[in-house]
Every structure is written in C-alpha cells, then in structure tokens.
Design a protein around this motif. Structure first.
Motif, PDB file in Angstrom:
ATOM      1  N   GLU A 168       0.834  -1.211   0.000  1.00 48.61           N
ATOM      2  CA  GLU A 168       0.000   0.000   0.000  1.00 48.61           C
ATOM      3  C   GLU A 168       0.867   1.259   0.000  1.00 48.61           C
ATOM      4  O   GLU A 168       0.552   2.246  -0.665  1.00 48.61           O
ATOM      5  CB  GLU A 168      -0.915   0.058   1.231  1.00 48.61           C
ATOM      6  CG  GLU A 168      -2.024  -0.981   1.256  1.00 48.61           C
ATOM      7  CD  GLU A 168      -1.647  -2.191   2.092  1.00 48.61           C
ATOM      8  OE1 GLU A 168      -0.429  -2.476   2.218  1.00 48.61           O
ATOM      9  OE2 GLU A 168      -2.559  -2.847   2.607  1.00 48.61           O
ATOM     10  N   ARG A 272      -6.670  -0.081 -13.975  1.00 53.99           N
ATOM     11  CA  ARG A 272      -7.191  -0.444 -12.651  1.00 53.99           C
ATOM     12  C   ARG A 272      -8.695  -0.237 -12.615  1.00 53.99           C
ATOM     13  O   ARG A 272      -9.209   0.736 -13.170  1.00 53.99           O
ATOM     14  CB  ARG A 272      -6.525   0.412 -11.564  1.00 53.99           C
ATOM     15  CG  ARG A 272      -5.088   0.012 -11.295  1.00 53.99           C
ATOM     16  CD  ARG A 272      -4.479   0.886 -10.236  1.00 53.99           C
ATOM     17  NE  ARG A 272      -4.711   2.281 -10.535  1.00 53.99           N
ATOM     18  CZ  ARG A 272      -4.941   3.227  -9.626  1.00 53.99           C
ATOM     19  NH1 ARG A 272      -4.941   2.937  -8.358  1.00 53.99           N
ATOM     20  NH2 ARG A 272      -5.141   4.472  -9.991  1.00 53.99           N
ATOM     21  N   ARG A 273      -9.423  -1.140 -11.980  1.00 50.85           N
ATOM     22  CA  ARG A 273     -10.879  -1.038 -11.875  1.00 50.85           C
ATOM     23  C   ARG A 273     -11.240  -0.574 -10.466  1.00 50.85           C
ATOM     24  O   ARG A 273     -11.736  -1.342  -9.643  1.00 50.85           O
ATOM     25  CB  ARG A 273     -11.504  -2.400 -12.196  1.00 50.85           C
ATOM     26  CG  ARG A 273     -11.385  -2.770 -13.675  1.00 50.85           C
ATOM     27  CD  ARG A 273     -12.209  -1.840 -14.569  1.00 50.85           C
ATOM     28  NE  ARG A 273     -13.599  -1.757 -14.131  1.00 50.85           N
ATOM     29  CZ  ARG A 273     -14.561  -2.627 -14.460  1.00 50.85           C
ATOM     30  NH1 ARG A 273     -14.294  -3.625 -15.272  1.00 50.85           N
ATOM     31  NH2 ARG A 273     -15.782  -2.491 -13.995  1.00 50.85           N
ATOM     32  N   THR A 274     -10.926   0.705 -10.217  1.00 51.52           N
ATOM     33  CA  THR A 274     -11.165   1.226  -8.866  1.00 51.52           C
ATOM     34  C   THR A 274     -12.656   1.188  -8.517  1.00 51.52           C
ATOM     35  O   THR A 274     -13.016   1.085  -7.350  1.00 51.52           O
ATOM     36  CB  THR A 274     -10.612   2.654  -8.742  1.00 51.52           C
ATOM     37  OG1 THR A 274     -11.039   3.399  -9.876  1.00 51.52           O
ATOM     38  CG2 THR A 274      -9.103   2.673  -8.707  1.00 51.52           C
ATOM     39  N   VAL A 276     -14.675  -1.323  -9.243  1.00 49.69           N
ATOM     40  CA  VAL A 276     -14.923  -2.677  -8.725  1.00 49.69           C
ATOM     41  C   VAL A 276     -14.334  -2.825  -7.317  1.00 49.69           C
ATOM     42  O   VAL A 276     -14.966  -3.356  -6.411  1.00 49.69           O
ATOM     43  CB  VAL A 276     -14.311  -3.741  -9.670  1.00 49.69           C
ATOM     44  CG1 VAL A 276     -14.497  -5.140  -9.096  1.00 49.69           C
ATOM     45  CG2 VAL A 276     -14.915  -3.627 -11.052  1.00 49.69           C
ATOM     46  N   TYR A 277     -13.100  -2.305  -7.148  1.00 51.41           N
ATOM     47  CA  TYR A 277     -12.457  -2.448  -5.826  1.00 51.41           C
ATOM     48  C   TYR A 277     -13.277  -1.713  -4.762  1.00 51.41           C
ATOM     49  O   TYR A 277     -13.467  -2.210  -3.653  1.00 51.41           O
ATOM     50  CB  TYR A 277     -11.028  -1.886  -5.810  1.00 51.41           C
ATOM     51  CG  TYR A 277     -10.140  -2.255  -6.990  1.00 51.41           C
ATOM     52  CD1 TYR A 277     -10.271  -3.476  -7.654  1.00 51.41           C
ATOM     53  CD2 TYR A 277      -9.156  -1.374  -7.436  1.00 51.41           C
ATOM     54  CE1 TYR A 277      -9.457  -3.788  -8.732  1.00 51.41           C
ATOM     55  CE2 TYR A 277      -8.336  -1.685  -8.501  1.00 51.41           C
ATOM     56  CZ  TYR A 277      -8.500  -2.897  -9.160  1.00 51.41           C
ATOM     57  OH  TYR A 277      -7.691  -3.197 -10.220  1.00 51.41           O
ATOM     58  N   ALA A 278     -13.762  -0.512  -5.132  1.00 50.58           N
ATOM     59  CA  ALA A 278     -14.516   0.285  -4.154  1.00 50.58           C
ATOM     60  C   ALA A 278     -15.789  -0.451  -3.755  1.00 50.58           C
ATOM     61  O   ALA A 278     -16.173  -0.474  -2.587  1.00 50.58           O
ATOM     62  CB  ALA A 278     -14.859   1.650  -4.739  1.00 50.58           C
ATOM     63  N   ALA A 280     -16.288  -3.711  -3.827  1.00 45.56           N
ATOM     64  CA  ALA A 280     -15.932  -4.869  -2.995  1.00 45.56           C
ATOM     65  C   ALA A 280     -15.640  -4.426  -1.568  1.00 45.56           C
ATOM     66  O   ALA A 280     -16.018  -5.098  -0.599  1.00 45.56           O
ATOM     67  CB  ALA A 280     -14.706  -5.574  -3.584  1.00 45.56           C
ATOM     68  N   ARG A 281     -15.012  -3.263  -1.426  1.00 40.10           N
ATOM     69  CA  ARG A 281     -14.717  -2.766  -0.078  1.00 40.10           C
ATOM     70  C   ARG A 281     -15.994  -2.447   0.664  1.00 40.10           C
ATOM     71  O   ARG A 281     -16.146  -2.732   1.833  1.00 40.10           O
ATOM     72  CB  ARG A 281     -13.838  -1.529  -0.160  1.00 40.10           C
ATOM     73  CG  ARG A 281     -12.393  -1.912  -0.400  1.00 40.10           C
ATOM     74  CD  ARG A 281     -11.423  -0.806  -0.063  1.00 40.10           C
ATOM     75  NE  ARG A 281     -10.161  -1.120  -0.710  1.00 40.10           N
ATOM     76  CZ  ARG A 281      -9.672  -0.494  -1.766  1.00 40.10           C
ATOM     77  NH1 ARG A 281     -10.296   0.522  -2.296  1.00 40.10           N
ATOM     78  NH2 ARG A 281      -8.544  -0.874  -2.296  1.00 40.10           N
ATOM     79  N   SER A 284     -17.706  -5.707   1.727  1.00 36.18           N
ATOM     80  CA  SER A 284     -17.073  -6.610   2.708  1.00 36.18           C
ATOM     81  C   SER A 284     -17.177  -6.067   4.130  1.00 36.18           C
ATOM     82  O   SER A 284     -17.433  -4.918   4.355  1.00 36.18           O
ATOM     83  CB  SER A 284     -15.606  -6.834   2.347  1.00 36.18           C
ATOM     84  OG  SER A 284     -14.948  -5.600   2.394  1.00 36.18           O
TER      85      SER A 284
END
Ligand SMILES: O=C(O)CCC(=O)C(=O)O
Length: 284
Positions: A168, A272-274, A276-278, A280-281, A284
């Motif tokens: 990170e 980057r697929r921010t 998608v990541y956002a 998923a965050r 979760s």
C-alpha cells in the motif's frame, strides 16, 4: 540528461564506534564523488552509524537535525553539492526513539525526514532458515508520515527496510507521482535469501518505478548479520545492479525515460478497476 541521475549505493561495514562509522561513510562518499564527478545522489544503509539491534538503540540515539551524524551529512552534501539519502539512524525526540532516514539537498538543507512507519516485528522459528526474533516496537515508536522528496526532476518515495513489505505504501507513493522508491535496509541472513529481491521486484512491477535498497555489509561476527545485496531494480522489475555481501560501492546511472516507456507499454495503472475495488470494499 535531465532525465538521468547518477547514484551511489554505499554498502558499508558498521562497527560499534559511531564517530568512525560516520567518518568512513563521509570519506567514502567524498572519494566516490572525486572518482565520479557526475555523482548526484549518495545512499547509505539503514543504521549506518551504529550497530543494529534493540539493545543498541537507546545508547546511540541522536537528535535530528542537531546531532553530530546529521550535521556531518549536511556538511558533506553542501561540500560536494550532491543529494544524500542518509540511510537511517536512531532519532531521539523527547522520550521517544524513531528509526529515521534523513534526506539532504546539495545546499546542505534537510528536505526529508522519514520515520520508519512499519516497525520490524517478527518471530521466525529456527526451523526456517535459522530463524530470527526481532521486536523494534519494544523500543521504538513508529512514524506516521509519508515522505516524498524531490531529487533533481524526480519525486522519490522513502521507506526503511520493513516498510518495503507493505505494498500500500509503495502504491500511494506511485499515485503521488514517484518514479523511484528508496529503502535503506538491513534484512538479515534468515529472510534475505527468501524475500529481499522478491519484494524489491514486486514493488517495481506493481508500480513501474525504480526500487533501490542499500544494506550494511555482512559481518558474520556481529549480533545481527545483515544480508548485503544492495540493489537497483528497474521499472521492468529487472535487477539492474546488485552488490555482493561485503563492503562494496555501486555507482549507477538511472534513466528515468524507462519509467515512461514501461508505463506506456504495459498500461496497468490506467486499467485499474477502482470502481470494482470500491464496491468490494463496501460489500465486505
Ligand atoms: O522485513 C524483514 O524481513 C526485515 C526487516 C528488517 O530487517 C528491518 O526492518 O530492519
């Protein structure tokens, strides 16, 4: 020319005599500059002025920037007109101790102070490559600031040793515009063979930056045996230069055009697929 930087890594031995360690570092940088007039940046190892170990930290702590080690680095940078990434020393501020890297500009001014963010805390059992027990957090306080310095035309992110394990931090430095990450380090001979090069190449391939480490020279008689292998890894994640185990100095030209070339040819940062990541965050 503007996009190039000539750097030196000084893989120095470190003994118990602080004044001697500092003098040897200063004399070595002076000699390298005399032999390589193009030298612009000298990089020293983690704990370059005193032995590395929890039992040593309080004894060798100095103030930043008033202490004698910092003053020597400042004067040296000014005398030679170069940047210095001053490895690390143990810094004392009030009752707290930090593992601190100082960065000096060619006019001798302090342009960066990185206090190790991730303290080295590990307990590897002897069955694994001889094992290692270390707990910097028992004695030191962790830093809480990122450190990006401008060296020539480049932004350079600073970490110290164990900081290199944390992707990170490297990613944030990349998003802040860094083209090079420098980690003064002192891995030991237990995890060095397993992880030293792997981590450095991983940070380089993830972020398409130069990643540079500088270790103390190996001394099999010391309480903490440093791995050595100071290294320059390029943005293709190739090992461009590597030291051996003993006292060794590397002088290397860094060509920052390579950063742009790699980023253009493998454009992962843009892919980057921010979104998608956002999601998923949030899920979760
Ligand atoms: O992360 C590691 O394996 C070693 C870290 C270390 O030696 C240090 O932070 O000084």
């Amino acid at each position: 020319m503007a996009n190039k930087l000539t750097i030196a890594l000084l893989q120095l031995p470190v003994g118990a005599d602080v004044a001697f360690n500092v003098r040897r570092a200063v004399d070595s940088v002076r000699k390298l500059k005399a032999e390589n007039p193009k030298l612009q940046l000298a990089i020293l190892p983690e704990s370059f002025n005193a032995p590395y170990g929890q039992e040593h930290f309080p004894k060798f702590a100095e103030q930043v920037p008033e202490g004698p080690t910092c003053q020597s680095l400042s004067q040296l940078a000014r005398e030679l007109g170069i940047y210095i990434i001053g490895g690390s020393i143990v810094e004392r501020e009030g009752t707290k101790l930090y593992n601190t890297c100082t960065v000096w500009a060619p006019n001798g001014s302090l342009i960066g102070r990185h206090r190790k963010i991730h303290l080295f805390t590990m307990s590897i059992e002897p069955a694994n490559a001889g094992g290692v027990q270390f707990d910097e957090a028992a004695v030191l306080t962790a830093g809480s600031e990122l450190t990006v310095v401008e060296i020539g035309q480049q932004k350079v992110g600073i970490g110290i040793c164990h900081d290199k394990r944390f992707e990170e931090l490297a990613r944030i430095y990349r998003t802040m515009g860094c083209s090079m990450l420098v980690y003064p380090s002192a891995f030991c001979i237990c995890q060095g063979p397993m992880h030293w090069e792997l981590l450095q190449r991983a940070r380089a391939t993830d972020n398409q930056v130069f990643v540079v480490t500088c270790s103390p020279a190996r001394d099999n008689m010391s309480g903490y045996v440093a791995y050595g292998h100071s290294m320059v890894v390029n943005p293709w994640a190739q090992v461009q230069r590597e030291a051996g185990e003993g006292c060794e100095f590397i002088v290397e030209e860094i060509d920052f055009d390579m950063v742009e070339q790699v980023r253009r040819q493998i454009p992962i940062f843009k892919q980057r697929r921010t979104d998608v990541y956002a999601k998923a965050r949030l899920d979760s």
